[in-house]
Design a protein around this motif. Structure first.
Motif, short mmCIF file in Angstrom:
data_model
loop_
_atom_site.label_atom_id
_atom_site.label_comp_id
_atom_site.label_asym_id
_atom_site.label_seq_id
_atom_site.Cartn_x
_atom_site.Cartn_y
_atom_site.Cartn_z
N VAL A 107 0.94 -1.11 0.03
CA VAL A 107 0.07 -0.16 -0.03
C VAL A 107 0.87 1.21 0.00
O VAL A 107 1.85 1.30 0.69
CB VAL A 107 -0.99 -0.24 1.07
CG1 VAL A 107 -0.27 -0.07 2.31
CG2 VAL A 107 -1.94 1.22 0.98
N SER A 108 0.62 2.37 -0.72
CA SER A 108 1.15 3.41 -0.88
C SER A 108 0.46 4.63 -1.12
O SER A 108 -0.93 4.64 -1.52
CB SER A 108 2.00 3.66 -2.23
OG SER A 108 3.07 2.42 -2.36
N VAL A 109 0.82 5.75 -0.36
CA VAL A 109 0.12 7.01 -0.09
C VAL A 109 0.92 7.89 -0.36
O VAL A 109 2.13 8.11 -0.03
CB VAL A 109 -0.64 6.99 1.31
CG1 VAL A 109 -1.41 8.27 1.36
CG2 VAL A 109 -1.49 5.92 1.55
N VAL A 110 0.54 8.91 -1.12
CA VAL A 110 1.19 10.31 -1.50
C VAL A 110 0.24 11.30 -1.08
O VAL A 110 -0.93 11.32 -1.05
CB VAL A 110 1.68 10.45 -2.94
CG1 VAL A 110 2.52 9.17 -3.39
CG2 VAL A 110 0.39 10.65 -3.67
N ASN A 111 0.82 12.56 -0.58
CA ASN A 111 0.25 13.79 -0.35
C ASN A 111 0.00 14.64 -1.48
O ASN A 111 0.42 14.20 -2.73
CB ASN A 111 0.43 14.50 0.65
CG ASN A 111 2.14 15.10 0.50
OD1 ASN A 111 2.70 15.30 -0.76
ND2 ASN A 111 2.93 15.28 1.33
N GLU A 112 -0.64 15.66 -1.56
CA GLU A 112 -1.05 16.48 -2.70
C GLU A 112 0.08 17.00 -3.31
O GLU A 112 0.11 17.48 -4.43
CB GLU A 112 -2.12 17.46 -2.34
CG GLU A 112 -1.81 18.29 -1.35
CD GLU A 112 -3.08 19.14 -0.96
OE1 GLU A 112 -3.69 20.05 -1.58
OE2 GLU A 112 -3.86 18.83 0.19
N ASP A 113 1.18 17.11 -2.77
CA ASP A 113 2.72 17.64 -3.13
C ASP A 113 3.39 16.35 -3.77
O ASP A 113 4.52 16.67 -3.90
CB ASP A 113 3.26 18.30 -2.24
CG ASP A 113 2.94 19.60 -1.45
OD1 ASP A 113 2.10 20.16 -2.34
OD2 ASP A 113 2.94 19.87 -0.22
N LEU A 114 2.92 15.20 -3.69
CA LEU A 114 3.43 14.09 -4.56
C LEU A 114 4.38 13.55 -3.63
O LEU A 114 5.48 12.66 -4.14
CB LEU A 114 3.80 14.18 -6.00
CG LEU A 114 2.82 15.01 -6.90
CD1 LEU A 114 3.36 15.19 -8.24
CD2 LEU A 114 1.57 14.04 -7.05
N GLU A 115 4.36 13.89 -2.31
CA GLU A 115 5.46 13.01 -1.48
C GLU A 115 4.73 11.84 -0.74
O GLU A 115 3.79 11.89 -0.52
CB GLU A 115 6.04 14.28 -0.34
CG GLU A 115 6.35 15.67 -0.89
CD GLU A 115 6.35 16.64 0.43
OE1 GLU A 115 7.34 17.47 0.39
OE2 GLU A 115 5.24 16.47 1.28
N THR A 116 5.84 10.88 -0.77
CA THR A 116 5.23 9.71 -0.37
C THR A 116 5.27 9.81 1.19
O THR A 116 6.24 9.87 1.79
CB THR A 116 6.08 8.49 -0.83
OG1 THR A 116 6.32 8.58 -2.20
CG2 THR A 116 5.84 7.01 -0.31
N VAL A 117 3.98 9.34 1.66
CA VAL A 117 3.98 9.37 3.21
C VAL A 117 3.85 8.11 3.71
O VAL A 117 3.96 7.84 4.83
CB VAL A 117 2.85 10.29 3.53
CG1 VAL A 117 3.09 11.91 3.29
CG2 VAL A 117 1.62 9.85 3.03
N LEU A 118 3.46 7.07 2.79
CA LEU A 118 3.50 5.77 3.37
C LEU A 118 3.84 4.82 2.29
O LEU A 118 3.05 4.88 1.10
CB LEU A 118 1.78 5.30 3.87
CG LEU A 118 1.69 3.87 4.43
CD1 LEU A 118 2.15 3.56 5.86
CD2 LEU A 118 0.08 3.47 4.23
#
Length: 154
Positions: free
Chosen positions: A24-35
């Motif tokens: 599972v991968s999550v990025v924020n709206e600035d396209l930074e990987t947070v998970l």
């Protein structure tokens, strides 16, 4: 201030012929990987689907228990909008629900003749971006979803 997160998951097939979330991968709206976490299989992996999922034998060694990853995911997305491609499938695979969801797969202006496009086609169509030129990468796919969503913010 972050208001949106994009998610993507990759799956393997278990010994019962069912899909099992493996990454599972999550990025924020600035396209930074947070998970970006691999999830320990809960059954025997019968098919890694490497050519599609990018998941290779041995991923289990660096994987974490599903409940630990889900707990961390929930703490990140709690109170925020979650964007995805067929996002309900990812949420179901993770065994969670989320009240604020935006799905680029079902957003009508992105469909052709009422049919949803693959993420690969959608990225090409909306962004002129070439993705999935080989096995999928959930970080790349989550970033593509966020870029598509950022374009129109529906």
């Amino acid at each position: 201030m972050v208001r949106f997160y994009a998610i993507d998951c990759e799956s393997v097939q278990n010994d019962l012929g069912k899909s099992m979330v493996a990454r599972v991968s999550v990025v924020n709206e600035d396209l930074e990987t947070v998970l970006d976490e691999y999830i320990k299989p809960t059954r025997i992996v019968a098919d890694y689907r490497t050519s599609i999922s990018g998941i290779k034998p041995g991923y289990e060694e660096k994987a974490k228990p599903k409940d630990e990853v889900v707990r961390r995911l929930k703490s990140i997305i709690n109170g925020y909008v979650l964007v995805g491609y067929d996002v309900e499938n990812d949420l179901e695979a993770l065994g969670i629900s989320h009240s604020k969801v935006k799905d680029v797969a079902t957003y009508q202006p992105y469909q052709i003749s009422g049919q949803k496009q693959s993420l690969k086609k959608l990225a090409q169509q909306e962004l002129r971006l070439s993705i999935q030129n080989g096995p999928h990468d959930s970080v790349e796919d989550a970033k593509a979803v966020m870029k598509i969503y950022n374009k129109d913010r529906f």
